[in-house]
Design an enzyme around this catalytic site. Structure first.
Site, PDB file in Angstrom:
ATOM      1  NE  ARG A   1       5.270  51.164  16.910  1.00 23.04           N
ATOM      2  CZ  ARG A   1       5.220  49.871  17.103  1.00 23.04           C
ATOM      3  NH1 ARG A   1       4.062  49.281  17.234  1.00 23.04           N
ATOM      4  NH2 ARG A   1       6.313  49.152  17.149  1.00 23.04           N
TER       5      ARG A   1
ATOM      6  CE  LYS B   1      17.141  34.821  30.239  1.00 19.40           C
ATOM      7  NZ  LYS B   1      15.848  34.148  30.346  1.00 19.40           N
TER       8      LYS B   1
ATOM      9  N   GLY C   1      13.608  47.133  21.626  1.00 16.69           N
ATOM     10  CA  GLY C   1      12.797  47.878  22.602  1.00 16.69           C
ATOM     11  C   GLY C   1      13.631  48.597  23.641  1.00 16.69           C
TER      12      GLY C   1
ATOM     13  N   GLY D   1      10.807  43.362  17.290  1.00 17.66           N
ATOM     14  CA  GLY D   1      10.945  41.995  16.780  1.00 17.66           C
ATOM     15  C   GLY D   1      11.280  41.917  15.305  1.00 17.66           C
TER      16      GLY D   1
HETATM   17  P1  ADP Z   1      16.387  44.850  23.328  1.00 14.78           P
HETATM   18  O1  ADP Z   1      14.972  44.913  23.853  1.00 14.78           O
HETATM   19  O2  ADP Z   1      16.898  46.213  22.980  1.00 14.78           O
HETATM   20  O3  ADP Z   1      16.541  43.857  22.197  1.00 14.78           O
HETATM   21  P2  ADP Z   1      17.211  42.988  25.352  1.00 14.78           P
HETATM   22  O4  ADP Z   1      15.779  42.697  25.631  1.00 14.78           O
HETATM   23  O5  ADP Z   1      18.023  41.925  24.728  1.00 14.78           O
HETATM   24  O6  ADP Z   1      17.344  44.350  24.509  1.00 14.78           O
HETATM   25  O7  ADP Z   1      17.982  43.319  26.700  1.00 14.78           O
HETATM   26  C1  ADP Z   1      17.645  44.400  27.512  1.00 14.78           C
HETATM   27  C2  ADP Z   1      17.833  44.073  28.974  1.00 14.78           C
HETATM   28  O8  ADP Z   1      19.119  43.536  29.249  1.00 14.78           O
HETATM   29  C3  ADP Z   1      17.700  45.292  29.816  1.00 14.78           C
HETATM   30  O9  ADP Z   1      16.479  45.238  30.534  1.00 14.78           O
HETATM   31  C4  ADP Z   1      18.917  45.273  30.729  1.00 14.78           C
HETATM   32  O10 ADP Z   1      18.605  45.558  32.080  1.00 14.78           O
HETATM   33  C5  ADP Z   1      19.414  43.851  30.598  1.00 14.78           C
HETATM   34  N1  ADP Z   1      20.837  43.748  30.899  1.00 14.78           N
HETATM   35  C6  ADP Z   1      21.863  44.372  30.306  1.00 14.78           C
HETATM   36  N2  ADP Z   1      23.034  44.071  30.898  1.00 14.78           N
HETATM   37  C7  ADP Z   1      22.752  43.236  31.911  1.00 14.78           C
HETATM   38  C8  ADP Z   1      23.539  42.568  32.913  1.00 14.78           C
HETATM   39  N3  ADP Z   1      24.857  42.737  32.985  1.00 14.78           N
HETATM   40  N4  ADP Z   1      22.895  41.779  33.787  1.00 14.78           N
HETATM   41  C9  ADP Z   1      21.558  41.624  33.718  1.00 14.78           C
HETATM   42  N5  ADP Z   1      20.762  42.206  32.803  1.00 14.78           N
HETATM   43  C10 ADP Z   1      21.343  43.010  31.908  1.00 14.78           C
HETATM   44 MG    MG Z   2      13.874  43.514  25.062  1.00 14.02          MG
END
Ligand code: ADP
Ligand code: MG
Length: 394
Positions: A36, A196, A352, A375
């Site tokens: 950054r 989620k 992230g 975000g």
């Molecule tokens: P980002 O930060 O890139 O937006 P998210 O926060 O939505 O991504 O999701 C990342 C998390 O999702 C990771 O920590 C990963 O472990 C979890 N994840 C991915 N697939 C699964 C799964 N099948 N079951 C549980 N957790 C999962």
């Molecule tokens: Mg995340």
């Protein structure tokens, strides 16, 4: 959306306020990643070369009032290395003493101002504070996409008082998202995964009419598989989202969007030491959990991506933090990277964990654009108007 570019601002002999995001990760006083800080180079060097005085504005952490532990002073030596020259420091924020300091700057000099969040008015976008802040400069540049989803004084309020424009990083990020979603080369595929649906619902809704393929993985796919009646054992699932998943599945064909779900999975009873193995979707036992997409799914997705010209990605396909559940994400990251390098696709990814997963797969430099904005990136993909961006409309 076309933004006013910093190139159009007259900066010669002027005090140029540059809003950066120097909220770097720190452990025991050490900067873990200075990406950054380096990101500011392009805009800072340009302003210096054109005879402007550089005044850097940033927040750091979440102080409640003045907190010596969250002073930005510690950034000074690292910034001096990066900018290859002295960086002065204004410890008093927007106080008159800081205004006096800015008035004594020579052309090309750099001044870093104390943590903006020491002032309550910053996050409240207080008009009086925005006015005081504006007294530190003659013109304003926002170069931090990652903070542009916040209507804070140094992001939004200040633009009402000074000639304002977008810096190199902000322009680059806005252009990258536009190339992916506003005027993309077709077909477009979006990979949406992660833990989620509830955190990605607005994203799914916005992408549906814009993309040709919506490829789902991670915990999100589990809820969709459940909506389709598959036994997914004890996998992460959001019961209260099953109905929403059904609605999205029904809506997709009407929007000419094909939803792609996993065909097989890598399952285990626990993340560590739980005998991970590949399983067809219809034979997952009640105690097993899906932790990654399976090899058949990886191949299917790769074949779809081969037919596309634009790829947008948010969310890891599996629990990439724990081997061997990183494999699905890693293989796709390498595939997207190689399609990009062959000039076949424009690829953009952000989030992230997504960036962490792509980086550990060794594919970070192979994508067209990797967003570090978290975000703000997600909100922009959701189609939301970012206050810091719309304030700079041309
Ligand atoms: P980002 O930060 O890139 O937006 P998210 O926060 O939505 O991504 O999701 C990342 C998390 O999702 C990771 O920590 C990963 O472990 C979890 N994840 C991915 N697939 C699964 C799964 N099948 N079951 C549980 N957790 C999962
Ligand atoms: Mg995340």
């Amino acid at each position: 959306m076309t933004l006013k570019s910093y190139h159009t601002l007259d900066v010669q002999g002027k005090r140029v306020l540059i809003r950066v995001d120097f909220n770097v990760p720190v452990k025991n006083g050490k900067i873990l990643d200075n990406t950054r800080l380096r990101a500011a180079l392009a805009t800072v060097k340009d302003v210096q070369a054109r005879g402007g005085k550089v005044i850097l504005l940033t927040h750091f952490g979440r102080p409640k009032g003045r907190d010596p532990l969250l002073s930005t002073a510690f950034l000074q030596p690292t910034l001096e290395e990066i900018f290859e020259g002295p960086v002065l420091f204004a410890p008093d924020g927007v106080a008159p003493s800081s205004v006096a300091t800015t008035q004594h700057l020579q052309d090309g000099e750099i001044l870093l101002v104390e943590n903006l969040r020491f002032h309550a008015g910053e996050e409240k976008n207080d008009p009086t504070f925005a006015k005081e802040l504006a007294l530190l400069g003659d013109v304003y540049i926002n170069d931090s996409f990652s903070i542009s989803h916040r209507a804070h004084a140094s992001v939004e309020g200040i633009t009402k008082h000074l000639p304002s424009a977008a810096g190199a990083c902000l322009l680059q990020e806005v252009e990258a998202v536009a190339r992916a979603l506003t005027h993309p080369k077709l077909p477009v595929a979006a990979l949406v995964a992660g833990s989620k649906i509830s955190t990605k619902l607005a994203l799914l809704e916005n992408l549906l009419p814009k993309v040709d393929f919506l490829i789902l993985g991670g915990g999100i796919a589990n809820t969709f598989l459940r909506a389709q009646g598959y036994p997914i054992g004890s996998s992460l699932v959001e019961e209260d989202m099953i109905h929403t998943a059904q609605q999205i599945l029904e809506k997709a064909p009407l929007q000419d969007c094909r939803i792609v779900l996993p065909r097989d999975a890598v399952v285990a009873e626990t993340l560590e030491g739980g005998n991970p193995h590949i399983s067809p979707l219809d034979s997952i036992t009640p105690t097993e959990k899906i932790f990654d997409i399976g090899p058949q799914t990886v191949t299917l997705i790769q074949e779809i991506l081969d037919t596309c010209q634009t790829i947008v990605w948010n969310g890891p396909m599996g629990v990439f933090e724990v081997a061997p559940f990183h494999e699905g994400t890693a293989k796709l990251a390498q595939h997207v990277g190689s399609l990009t390098q062959k000039g076949q696709v424009f690829s953009i990814a952000g989030g992230g964990e997504t960036v962490a997963a792509i980086t550990s797969a060794g594919a970070a430099n192979l994508f067209s654009y990797l967003s570090l904005a978290g975000g703000a990136f997600l909100e922009y993909l959701e189609g939301k108007t970012l206050p810091g961006v719309s304030a700079l409309k041309a």
